[in-house]
Scaffold this motif. Sequence first.
Motif, mmCIF file in Angstrom:
data_model
loop_
_atom_site.group_PDB
_atom_site.id
_atom_site.type_symbol
_atom_site.label_atom_id
_atom_site.label_comp_id
_atom_site.label_asym_id
_atom_site.label_seq_id
_atom_site.Cartn_x
_atom_site.Cartn_y
_atom_site.Cartn_z
ATOM 1 N N GLN A 281 26.857 24.803 13.270
ATOM 2 C CA GLN A 281 26.849 24.519 11.826
ATOM 3 C C GLN A 281 27.854 23.410 11.512
ATOM 4 N N LYS A 285 26.382 19.781 10.536
ATOM 5 C CA LYS A 285 26.609 19.459 9.121
ATOM 6 C C LYS A 285 27.500 18.221 9.002
ATOM 7 N N TYR A 376 19.923 20.315 11.674
ATOM 8 C CA TYR A 376 20.416 20.481 10.303
ATOM 9 C C TYR A 376 19.521 19.666 9.381
ATOM 10 N N GLY A 379 20.566 20.406 3.985
ATOM 11 C CA GLY A 379 21.756 21.215 3.719
ATOM 12 C C GLY A 379 21.819 22.537 4.450
ATOM 13 N N LYS A 380 20.936 22.751 5.425
ATOM 14 C CA LYS A 380 21.085 24.008 6.192
ATOM 15 C C LYS A 380 20.656 23.901 7.658
#
Length: 489
Positions: A281, A285, A376, A379-380
């Motif tokens: 993550q 991100k 990614y 946004g996730k």
Amino acid sequence: KKEIEAPIIIIGSGYGGAVSALRLCEAGKKVIMLEMGMNWGKSGISYSNMLKPDKSAAWLKTKTIAPFFNIFGLKPFTGVLDRLDFEHINIWLGRGVGGGSLVNGGMAVTPKQKYFEEIFPNLDAEKFYNIYFPRAKQELKVNVIREDFLNDCPYYKFTRVGEAEAHKAGFKTMRVPNVYDFTYMEKEYKNEVPRSAFKTEVIYGNNHGKNSLDKTYLQKALDTGNLEIFDLHCVDDIKMNNDKSYTLNVNQIDTSGKTVAEKIFHCKQLILAAGTMGTLQLLLKSNAENNFPLHENVGKNWGNNGNFMTGRNWVKPLSGGTGAQQSTIPVGGVDNWDDPKHPFFAEIAPLPMGMDVATALYLQINKVDKKGSVYYKNGKLILDWNESHTQKMKENADYFIKKMNKANGGTRAHLLFKNGFGANICYHPLGGCVLGEATNEFGKLKNHDHLFVLDGSLIPGTIGVNPFVTIVALTEYCIENLINLNEFS
Ligand code: FAD
């Protein structure tokens, strides 16, 4: 915003983070550790048990998130167990100072050497089996249940029934070591000390008995005086500066999840030990939002360690079933790894419901024939993982359950899972930052000079057994070499 300078920062206090912290602190380095979960030891709040879920039961949720039989009515709190829900898979994680060690079953299994050599062909297996695995087991305080106690104790009827039925069906079983202190367990059985494993404590934390990382590696690291742990500090993203140092945006939260302070941390060397999903993550991100440099192998070679849950209902209900009282600590497994057609390991898992539900539960660990990947988008984090990745695991589960039922009676566990199979249940996410692929041979991330990944994401999606002993051994190996190469000077 408050700005804090530190030479070395470790993100995450699970296995990779705790091992790195101890060895750096012993080498005289000052280390700051950022952990989004709570420091339960310091908080004075008890962990709840499975029959009475309370504060520790779930990370900021209104409903419990155990694999089965969940209840509403929780007040959002920074509990120890979290679940990430993807389209075809749910991934359970530990949150708190100690990471996964706070919620896991403590099963401390060394992989089979042949499989370790297959998964890590570039590592010196002899060195691992002579040095790093023994070191890991010693520091983690791994021990084994006494057979006499196991044979006599009503709380292990589920294991005895599971093993006897496996033998009747022609399977081999093995004793599984654990970090739960079995001397303590024998005392809790005699009511000489407070109960924990025999009081349905495990996935929401153990108040006693379990040697989780806060009692082993992290305590030793704190004792050096060189480690400072900031709990309830959640790293949001990372930037690389022109001088190749790092800046982290961090939210300090309270126990209801509300941000109480925004902070900026600067460091020269950064260790990412946020667990497979946490590390991916942060990297993916930061890459999407801050142009953080990443090698193309980040996110590749991900797997669920072959996790596949299955079970059997109506396990001899008339002759006593699996027992009304069950220890939460598994000590037995079915070892079918050497079967070329259906290689698997199956943990004989407890289902401590406070009554005899005549149900046998198994967490199977299979090979991962088809790896997934993580990226990614919008946004996730997205997982490229679906039923095609678990097809072979399902065939193994079907084979196992059919053979068990034929020899012993019982039905596939339709009461526990849709169609009797829990393909979506994952406790062991691994890979995505694989050693030697996304990193160099000791965990330094490619395209970076001062960033090291040391956690489950180094293992390419499968290791054939429960993974934390391997994560610890790999981290011991990497951090020893990184320190010797003066990477932290
Ligand atoms: P983790 O232990 O997951 O630690 C990562 C830490 O980083 C966490 O504390 C997390 O809160 C923190 N973090 C993440 N993101 C951030 C961020 N952005 N900012 C700050 N902090 C962050 N394995 C076994 O070997 N035996 C078992 O019996 C076993 N049983 C299990 C049972 C359950 C219910 C679960 C969920 C797992 C189980 N596992 C077991 C798996 C094992 O616990 C994990 O493989 C192991 O904890 C992974 O170690 P790690 O170092 O990669 O990361």
